[in-house]
Enzyme design. Structure first.
Site, PDB file in Angstrom:
ATOM      1  N   ARG A 121       0.802  -1.234   0.000  1.00  0.00           N
ATOM      2  CA  ARG A 121       0.000   0.000   0.000  1.00  0.00           C
ATOM      3  C   ARG A 121       0.828   1.275   0.000  1.00  0.00           C
ATOM      4  NH1 ARG A 121      -4.393  -0.473   4.551  1.00  0.00           N
ATOM      5  NH2 ARG A 121      -2.492  -1.054   5.591  1.00  0.00           N
ATOM      6  N   ASP A 156       9.513 -23.384   4.513  1.00  0.00           N
ATOM      7  CA  ASP A 156      10.041 -23.474   5.873  1.00  0.00           C
ATOM      8  C   ASP A 156      11.534 -23.245   5.717  1.00  0.00           C
ATOM      9  OD1 ASP A 156      11.338 -24.416   8.214  1.00  0.00           O
ATOM     10  OD2 ASP A 156       9.508 -25.478   8.761  1.00  0.00           O
ATOM     11  N   HIS A 157      12.022 -22.102   6.184  1.00  0.00           N
ATOM     12  CA  HIS A 157      13.399 -21.736   5.835  1.00  0.00           C
ATOM     13  C   HIS A 157      14.425 -22.713   6.414  1.00  0.00           C
ATOM     14  CE1 HIS A 157      13.388 -19.674   9.752  1.00  0.00           C
ATOM     15  NE2 HIS A 157      14.704 -19.676   9.705  1.00  0.00           N
ATOM     16  N   ASP A 202       5.186 -21.437  16.958  1.00  0.00           N
ATOM     17  CA  ASP A 202       6.259 -20.669  16.324  1.00  0.00           C
ATOM     18  C   ASP A 202       7.391 -21.568  15.820  1.00  0.00           C
ATOM     19  OD1 ASP A 202       7.387 -18.087  15.638  1.00  0.00           O
ATOM     20  OD2 ASP A 202       8.879 -18.444  17.200  1.00  0.00           O
ATOM     21  N   HIS A 242       9.567 -25.880  12.083  1.00  0.00           N
ATOM     22  CA  HIS A 242      11.003 -26.162  12.020  1.00  0.00           C
ATOM     23  C   HIS A 242      11.403 -27.464  12.727  1.00  0.00           C
ATOM     24  CE1 HIS A 242      10.782 -22.158  10.628  1.00  0.00           C
ATOM     25  NE2 HIS A 242      10.901 -21.531  11.776  1.00  0.00           N
TER      26      HIS A 242
HETATM   27  C1  BG6 Z   1      11.101 -18.117  12.880  1.00  0.00           C
HETATM   28  C2  BG6 Z   1      10.428 -17.856  14.202  1.00  0.00           C
HETATM   29  O1  BG6 Z   1      10.289 -18.934  12.061  1.00  0.00           O
HETATM   30  O2  BG6 Z   1      12.336 -18.768  13.106  1.00  0.00           O
HETATM   31  C3  BG6 Z   1      11.320 -17.025  15.103  1.00  0.00           C
HETATM   32  O3  BG6 Z   1       9.212 -17.166  13.985  1.00  0.00           O
HETATM   33  C4  BG6 Z   1      12.669 -17.667  15.230  1.00  0.00           C
HETATM   34  O4  BG6 Z   1      10.730 -16.844  16.382  1.00  0.00           O
HETATM   35  C5  BG6 Z   1      13.252 -18.019  13.866  1.00  0.00           C
HETATM   36  O5  BG6 Z   1      13.519 -16.759  15.910  1.00  0.00           O
HETATM   37  C6  BG6 Z   1      14.510 -18.830  14.009  1.00  0.00           C
HETATM   38  O6  BG6 Z   1      15.129 -18.954  12.772  1.00  0.00           O
HETATM   39  P1  BG6 Z   1      16.707 -19.141  12.680  1.00  0.00           P
HETATM   40  O7  BG6 Z   1      16.968 -19.386  11.222  1.00  0.00           O
HETATM   41  O8  BG6 Z   1      17.326 -17.880  13.189  1.00  0.00           O
HETATM   42  O9  BG6 Z   1      17.031 -20.303  13.543  1.00  0.00           O
END
Ligand code: BG6
Length: 486
Positions: free
Chosen positions: A43, A177-178, A235, A240
């Site tokens: 926006r 999911d990173h 979270d 993860h």
């Molecule tokens: C995110 C969470 O998905 O992953 C955060 O929302 C968390 O709370 C983060 O800090 C952790 O990611 P990484 O890559 O720093 O371990």
């Protein structure tokens, strides 16, 4: 074919902290296809040049790549465009489509729609894309990336899957999911399936238990408002931690491609023993760091868990009787993510006179995902000198010693995978739903009114004392070591 990456939520944190730095790094390393353009939609009224200037600043701050390289940045910035618009206004999607058509010059192009907005906007964006024919693949592939959180429980995840499937086919949907983009997580697959020496012992005959820990030193900071509704289970666990469990426990896929890999991962979730609400209390421990309730956006009487540990049992031939302990927390002693494979003791105690039971630590394989990436194998060695005195020693593999150069940030390979249409490292619809099925009972139990007050722990600890006691009651101890590799 040209690529267009359309980012919804262009002025948000995720875009400036993760997505654009990743795309810049890919440009710098020459991995991003040269005919890629990025189109931001949000926006905030801005011109192309204003967005480029603001991204230059934020990328310099967040790219973890040292000072920006002018030539690479200019090349990258030339492909950046901005289209102001409101997700709630259908006319703005018509303008977006017109702009995309103009940038693509009517030619075939593969498009990635990236949902980097707050989750309540996922559905409106998806239906607007559908209403404007923007998911149709007549002019090239159309893919959509959905960020976490993917729902807040099973019911909402199902609803979101239904909304997506009303517009996109499953093969067009990439649930990110990173953690799966981290080099050392992908290396678990290499370790297990590109070597012969680990697989024969990777089972209940040799493994006593597995510990998966994601410890964070940071507190919730300014994310208190979001975090208090999510807690550590939503979270970190549903996404993860369960992803780490799946890659550790899955069977070898018949080939390394999306369907085969994801089938094996889903089988792991399928085999996790379901818990009735009454069993959950014994299967986990929760805690909250002292001071959490003073964080902005957190109610003074919050019962939200900032630390959690759960025990999951996988009822299949490989893992029956081997508990998987999953643990994560904020404000912990240090930042470390590690998978510890705890092996069984040898069948006989030969080296401690008069004793039949073991007083030594058993072998373990520590897979450290971050901050430094690598693997350690812990085993006993005879201390030189008289007698059979033993000491735990290790063999170590470290990414930074073995390979030069920086490791790519998790978003980099994942973005390339989406552009290439490879979904191996993305969650499938059934995978997220099953993950919620596993985590929901814990969320319900921990949020229930009959639960005792959440246990407090001091920032800098490894969670509450209850977590240590809970492990001890099962005859085991946590592997509480800050990064074993630096
Ligand atoms: C995110 C969470 O998905 O992953 C955060 O929302 C968390 O709370 C983060 O800090 C952790 O990611 P990484 O890559 O720093 O371990």
């Amino acid at each position: 074919m040209a690529h267009t990456v359309v980012i919804f939520g262009a002025s948000g944190d995720l875009t400036s902290r993760k997505l654009v730095p990743a795309l810049y790094n890919l440009t710098r390393s020459g991995s991003l296809p040269t005919d890629t353009r990025i189109v931001g939609f949000s926006r905030t009224p801005m011109s192309d040049d204003q967005w480029r200037a603001s991204l230059r600043e934020t990328t310099a701050k967040h790219c973890e790549c040292g000072p920006l390289d002018d030539a690479s940045w200019s090349r990258f910035a030339a492909g950046i465009h901005y289209q102001p618009g409101d997700i709630g206004q259908p006319a703005d999607f018509a303008s977006l489509e017109a702009r995309l058509g103009q940038l693509e010059g009517g030619a075939e192009a593969s498009r990635v729609y990236y949902l980097a907005t707050a989750p309540q906007f996922y559905e409106p964006v998806v239906s607007a894309l559908g209403a404007h024919g923007m998911a149709a693949e007549t002019h090239g592939p159309r893919r959509i990336v959905v960020e976490k959180p993917f729902g807040t429980d099973l019911a909402t995840a199902r609803a979101l899957n239904d909304q997506l499937h009303a517009v996109f086919r499953e093969r067009q949907v990439f649930r990110i999911d990173h953690y799966l983009g981290k080099e050392s997580v992908q290396n678990i697959l290499a370790l297990r399936f590109a070597n012969t020496i680990f697989e024969p012992i990777w089972n209940r005959r040799y493994i006593d238990h597995v510990q998966i820990t994601v410890a964070e030193e940071v507190k919730v900071g300014r994310r208190g408002g979001y975090y208090d509704t999510a807690g550590v289970l939503r979270d970190m666990f549903q996404n993860h931690l369960l992803q780490l469990l799946m890659v550790t426990a899955m069977e070898a896929p018949v080939r390394f491609e999306a369907t085969a890999v994801r089938n094996e991962k889903v089988k792991v979730l399928d085999a996790i023993r379901p818990l009735a609400l009454g069993e959950v209390a014994d299967a986990g421990v929760r805690g909250q760091y002292r001071g959490y309730r003073d964080e902005p956006g957190v109610p003074a009487d919050s019962q939200t868990a900032t630390f959690g540990a759960v025990r999951l049992e996988i009822d299949n031939w490989r893992w029956q009787g081997v508990p998987f302990y999953l643990r994560s927390g904020k404000a912990m002693s240090c930042r470390t993510t590690q998978i510890v494979i705890g092996f069984r003791q040898p069948p006989l105690e030969l080296f401690a006179e008069g004793r039949r039971t073991f007083h030594r630590e058993a072998n373990r394989l520590v897979i450290q995902i971050q901050p430094a990436e690598g693997i350690q194998l812990h085993f006993h060695t005879k201390v030189p000198g008289a007698g059979m005195k033993l000491r735990l020693t290790d063999l170590e593999f470290s990414y930074s010693r073995e390979f030069s150069g920086r490791l790519p940030e998790a978003y980099e390979p994942l973005l390339l995978d989406v552009m290439e249409g490879d979904a191996s490292l993305f969650a499938r619809a059934d995978e997220v739903e099953k993950s919620w099925e596993i985590i929901d009972p814990f969320v319900q139990a921990w949020g229930g009114t009959t639960m005792p007050q959440v246990d407090a722990y001091e920032p800098g600890d490894w969670g509450p004392m209850a977590s240590v006691d809970w492990m001890a009651a099962q005859g085991r101890t946590w592997f509480d070591q800050c990064p074993v590799l630096t």
